[in-house]
Design a protein around this motif. Structure first.
Motif, PDB file in Angstrom:
ATOM      1  N   THR A  31      89.262 -22.513  20.798  1.00 10.29           N
ATOM      2  CA  THR A  31      89.438 -22.537  22.245  1.00 10.29           C
ATOM      3  C   THR A  31      90.187 -21.308  22.743  1.00 10.29           C
ATOM      4  O   THR A  31      90.610 -21.259  23.904  1.00 10.29           O
ATOM      5  CB  THR A  31      90.154 -23.826  22.698  1.00 10.29           C
ATOM      6  OG1 THR A  31      91.360 -24.006  21.961  1.00 10.29           O
ATOM      7  CG2 THR A  31      89.249 -25.040  22.513  1.00 10.29           C
ATOM      8  N   ASP A  32      90.341 -20.324  21.893  1.00  8.85           N
ATOM      9  CA  ASP A  32      90.783 -18.983  22.290  1.00  8.85           C
ATOM     10  C   ASP A  32      89.509 -18.162  22.477  1.00  8.85           C
ATOM     11  O   ASP A  32      88.778 -17.915  21.512  1.00  8.85           O
ATOM     12  CB  ASP A  32      91.653 -18.385  21.193  1.00  8.85           C
ATOM     13  CG  ASP A  32      92.150 -16.985  21.533  1.00  8.85           C
ATOM     14  OD1 ASP A  32      91.363 -16.183  22.092  1.00  8.85           O
ATOM     15  OD2 ASP A  32      93.317 -16.701  21.240  1.00  8.85           O
ATOM     16  N   PRO A  33      89.176 -17.738  23.705  1.00  4.95           N
ATOM     17  CA  PRO A  33      87.908 -17.046  23.940  1.00  4.95           C
ATOM     18  C   PRO A  33      87.689 -15.825  23.061  1.00  4.95           C
ATOM     19  O   PRO A  33      86.568 -15.593  22.589  1.00  4.95           O
ATOM     20  CB  PRO A  33      87.995 -16.660  25.421  1.00  4.95           C
ATOM     21  CG  PRO A  33      88.852 -17.721  26.022  1.00  4.95           C
ATOM     22  CD  PRO A  33      89.893 -18.010  24.976  1.00  4.95           C
ATOM     23  N   GLU A  34      88.743 -15.058  22.810  1.00  3.96           N
ATOM     24  CA  GLU A  34      88.584 -13.868  21.984  1.00  3.96           C
ATOM     25  C   GLU A  34      88.231 -14.243  20.542  1.00  3.96           C
ATOM     26  O   GLU A  34      87.315 -13.665  19.935  1.00  3.96           O
ATOM     27  CB  GLU A  34      89.863 -13.029  22.008  1.00  3.96           C
ATOM     28  CG  GLU A  34      89.733 -11.731  21.213  1.00  3.96           C
ATOM     29  CD  GLU A  34      91.011 -10.910  21.225  1.00  3.96           C
ATOM     30  OE1 GLU A  34      91.045  -9.860  20.558  1.00  3.96           O
ATOM     31  OE2 GLU A  34      91.989 -11.319  21.894  1.00  3.96           O
ATOM     32  N   TYR A  35      88.951 -15.213  20.005  1.00  7.51           N
ATOM     33  CA  TYR A  35      88.665 -15.650  18.644  1.00  7.51           C
ATOM     34  C   TYR A  35      87.264 -16.243  18.548  1.00  7.51           C
ATOM     35  O   TYR A  35      86.499 -15.936  17.627  1.00  7.51           O
ATOM     36  CB  TYR A  35      89.694 -16.689  18.192  1.00  7.51           C
ATOM     37  CG  TYR A  35      89.434 -17.213  16.794  1.00  7.51           C
ATOM     38  CD1 TYR A  35      90.100 -16.692  15.694  1.00  7.51           C
ATOM     39  CD2 TYR A  35      88.495 -18.218  16.581  1.00  7.51           C
ATOM     40  CE1 TYR A  35      89.840 -17.153  14.409  1.00  7.51           C
ATOM     41  CE2 TYR A  35      88.213 -18.684  15.303  1.00  7.51           C
ATOM     42  CZ  TYR A  35      88.900 -18.154  14.225  1.00  7.51           C
ATOM     43  OH  TYR A  35      88.623 -18.615  12.960  1.00  7.51           O
ATOM     44  N   ALA A  36      86.913 -17.129  19.496  1.00  7.97           N
ATOM     45  CA  ALA A  36      85.622 -17.809  19.448  1.00  7.97           C
ATOM     46  C   ALA A  36      84.470 -16.810  19.503  1.00  7.97           C
ATOM     47  O   ALA A  36      83.492 -16.915  18.753  1.00  7.97           O
ATOM     48  CB  ALA A  36      85.516 -18.803  20.597  1.00  7.97           C
ATOM     49  N   ALA A  37      84.572 -15.827  20.401  1.00 11.49           N
ATOM     50  CA  ALA A  37      83.508 -14.827  20.521  1.00 11.49           C
ATOM     51  C   ALA A  37      83.437 -13.962  19.272  1.00 11.49           C
ATOM     52  O   ALA A  37      82.346 -13.630  18.789  1.00 11.49           O
ATOM     53  CB  ALA A  37      83.747 -13.961  21.757  1.00 11.49           C
ATOM     54  N   THR A  38      84.596 -13.593  18.718  1.00 12.95           N
ATOM     55  CA  THR A  38      84.610 -12.796  17.498  1.00 12.95           C
ATOM     56  C   THR A  38      83.969 -13.560  16.344  1.00 12.95           C
ATOM     57  O   THR A  38      83.206 -13.002  15.550  1.00 12.95           O
ATOM     58  CB  THR A  38      86.047 -12.389  17.145  1.00 12.95           C
ATOM     59  OG1 THR A  38      86.606 -11.634  18.222  1.00 12.95           O
ATOM     60  CG2 THR A  38      86.089 -11.540  15.880  1.00 12.95           C
ATOM     61  N   ALA A  39      84.261 -14.856  16.245  1.00 12.63           N
ATOM     62  CA  ALA A  39      83.655 -15.684  15.205  1.00 12.63           C
ATOM     63  C   ALA A  39      82.145 -15.749  15.375  1.00 12.63           C
ATOM     64  O   ALA A  39      81.387 -15.651  14.399  1.00 12.63           O
ATOM     65  CB  ALA A  39      84.252 -17.088  15.231  1.00 12.63           C
ATOM     66  N   PHE A  40      81.687 -15.905  16.613  1.00 13.27           N
ATOM     67  CA  PHE A  40      80.240 -15.958  16.867  1.00 13.27           C
ATOM     68  C   PHE A  40      79.572 -14.651  16.446  1.00 13.27           C
ATOM     69  O   PHE A  40      78.545 -14.653  15.758  1.00 13.27           O
ATOM     70  CB  PHE A  40      79.972 -16.227  18.343  1.00 13.27           C
ATOM     71  CG  PHE A  40      78.508 -16.183  18.701  1.00 13.27           C
ATOM     72  CD1 PHE A  40      77.701 -17.299  18.514  1.00 13.27           C
ATOM     73  CD2 PHE A  40      77.935 -15.023  19.205  1.00 13.27           C
ATOM     74  CE1 PHE A  40      76.340 -17.255  18.818  1.00 13.27           C
ATOM     75  CE2 PHE A  40      76.582 -14.970  19.510  1.00 13.27           C
ATOM     76  CZ  PHE A  40      75.782 -16.085  19.316  1.00 13.27           C
ATOM     77  N   PHE A  41      80.155 -13.528  16.844  1.00 17.59           N
ATOM     78  CA  PHE A  41      79.538 -12.239  16.528  1.00 17.59           C
ATOM     79  C   PHE A  41      79.628 -11.926  15.031  1.00 17.59           C
ATOM     80  O   PHE A  41      78.737 -11.263  14.483  1.00 17.59           O
ATOM     81  CB  PHE A  41      80.164 -11.129  17.363  1.00 17.59           C
ATOM     82  CG  PHE A  41      79.824 -11.222  18.824  1.00 17.59           C
ATOM     83  CD1 PHE A  41      78.515 -11.388  19.238  1.00 17.59           C
ATOM     84  CD2 PHE A  41      80.825 -11.145  19.793  1.00 17.59           C
ATOM     85  CE1 PHE A  41      78.195 -11.476  20.579  1.00 17.59           C
ATOM     86  CE2 PHE A  41      80.513 -11.237  21.138  1.00 17.59           C
ATOM     87  CZ  PHE A  41      79.195 -11.405  21.536  1.00 17.59           C
ATOM     88  N   THR A  42      80.688 -12.379  14.371  1.00 13.08           N
ATOM     89  CA  THR A  42      80.780 -12.193  12.923  1.00 13.08           C
ATOM     90  C   THR A  42      79.635 -12.920  12.226  1.00 13.08           C
ATOM     91  O   THR A  42      78.996 -12.393  11.309  1.00 13.08           O
ATOM     92  CB  THR A  42      82.133 -12.700  12.401  1.00 13.08           C
ATOM     93  OG1 THR A  42      83.187 -11.962  13.020  1.00 13.08           O
ATOM     94  CG2 THR A  42      82.239 -12.531  10.886  1.00 13.08           C
ATOM     95  N   ALA A  43      79.342 -14.138  12.674  1.00 14.74           N
ATOM     96  CA  ALA A  43      78.223 -14.889  12.117  1.00 14.74           C
ATOM     97  C   ALA A  43      76.887 -14.232  12.464  1.00 14.74           C
ATOM     98  O   ALA A  43      75.988 -14.150  11.620  1.00 14.74           O
ATOM     99  CB  ALA A  43      78.254 -16.328  12.621  1.00 14.74           C
ATOM    100  N   LEU A  44      76.762 -13.739  13.686  1.00 11.47           N
ATOM    101  CA  LEU A  44      75.523 -13.085  14.102  1.00 11.47           C
ATOM    102  C   LEU A  44      75.223 -11.867  13.237  1.00 11.47           C
ATOM    103  O   LEU A  44      74.069 -11.627  12.850  1.00 11.47           O
ATOM    104  CB  LEU A  44      75.613 -12.676  15.575  1.00 11.47           C
ATOM    105  CG  LEU A  44      74.379 -11.992  16.177  1.00 11.47           C
ATOM    106  CD1 LEU A  44      73.187 -12.944  16.202  1.00 11.47           C
ATOM    107  CD2 LEU A  44      74.689 -11.467  17.584  1.00 11.47           C
ATOM    108  N   LYS A  45      76.252 -11.106  12.928  1.00  9.41           N
ATOM    109  CA  LYS A  45      76.062  -9.902  12.108  1.00  9.41           C
ATOM    110  C   LYS A  45      75.591 -10.226  10.689  1.00  9.41           C
ATOM    111  O   LYS A  45      75.044  -9.371  10.001  1.00  9.41           O
ATOM    112  CB  LYS A  45      77.370  -9.096  12.065  1.00  9.41           C
ATOM    113  CG  LYS A  45      77.707  -8.421  13.386  1.00  9.41           C
ATOM    114  CD  LYS A  45      79.125  -7.892  13.417  1.00  9.41           C
ATOM    115  CE  LYS A  45      79.318  -6.712  12.493  1.00  9.41           C
ATOM    116  NZ  LYS A  45      80.676  -6.138  12.635  1.00  9.41           N
TER     117      LYS A  45
END
Length: 237
Positions: free
Chosen positions: A182-196
């Motif tokens: 629920t930290d937007p920066e962490y959540a988005a970083t996690a999503f993009f890490t998985a996307l990569k």
């Protein structure tokens, strides 16, 4: 298999700008929720999508729309797009943002300050993780589908398991703790890490790339947000 993203992600400080998660009880179950990170592509389905259903709208008091742009009055270029079709100076072009064309009817929602701030966090994370403007479009579209760009906390009995945050990520599937997702920066970083970690994600249609990460029950639903996501990224990039 559970995946511990904390070994891939840098420590993210919870500073004063961290957005508070929106917790709401007594709403219908969310559609198309994140289940687990994966690197196995899922097929694109056909037929009408289910959308994010009414849960988020009832939870936030916002009226969602699945209308096309010319059917729905909206208040800014973040929902209407460029009037000339030409990108502002220094901004990515539509061909860069939507290289494979859109799939199906497009949905749009007006954006309030909280949604805009969350979209900005996703765009900033896209830059930091190196997924570029196309990755940012995938991220914003995914969050539009999962949470309408609201940082949703636990919805009680109506939650999909333990899904929370902008991307409806699940702590039990290895995305992080409730505080982290629920930290937007962490959540988005996690999503993009998985996307990569998805091979050839840059060459996949948006809905396939998003579904490969999210493993949603409604895999085609992400496609409906591609135009609005591109408008948001073009102006925020």
């Amino acid at each position: 298999m559970k995946v511990d993203f904390t070994r891939w992600l840098p420590a993210i400080a919870k500073d004063s700008y961290r957005k508070t998660a929106l917790s709401v009880a007594g709403v219908a179950a969310l559609g198309g929720l994140a289940l687990a990170p994966t690197a196995v592509a899922a097929p694109v389905t056909s037929g009408p999508h289910q959308g994010a259903v009414a849960a988020i709208d009832r939870a936030t008091g916002k009226a969602a729309t699945q209308a096309r742009q010319d059917d729905q009055p909206v208040e800014s270029g973040l929902t209407t797009g460029s009037a000339t079709g030409k990108p502002p100076a220094g901004k990515p072009s539509r061909d860069q943002l939507i290289p494979h064309g859109i799939e199906g009817a497009q949905s749009r929602v007006p954006l309030d300050d909280a949604q805009l701030a969350n979209a900005r966090a996703i765009v900033d994370a896209a830059k930091k993780t190196g997924v570029g403007d196309r990755g940012a479009v995938i991220g914003v579209a995914t969050s539009l589908q999962e949470s309408k760009l609201y940082n949703l906390g636990h919805l009680g009995a109506y939650n999909d398991h333990d899904s929370q945050g902008l991307f409806q990520q699940r702590p039990s599937s290895g995305w992080g703790t409730p505080d982290q997702i629920t930290d937007p920066e962490y959540a988005a970083t996690a999503f993009f890490t998985a996307l990569k970690n998805v091979g050839g994600w840059q060459d996949l249609p948006l809905t396939t790339a998003a579904q490969t990460v999210q493993v949603s029950a409604f895999p085609y639903a992400y496609a409906q947000w591609e135009e609005q996501a591109a408008d948001i990224v073009q102006q925020m990039w």
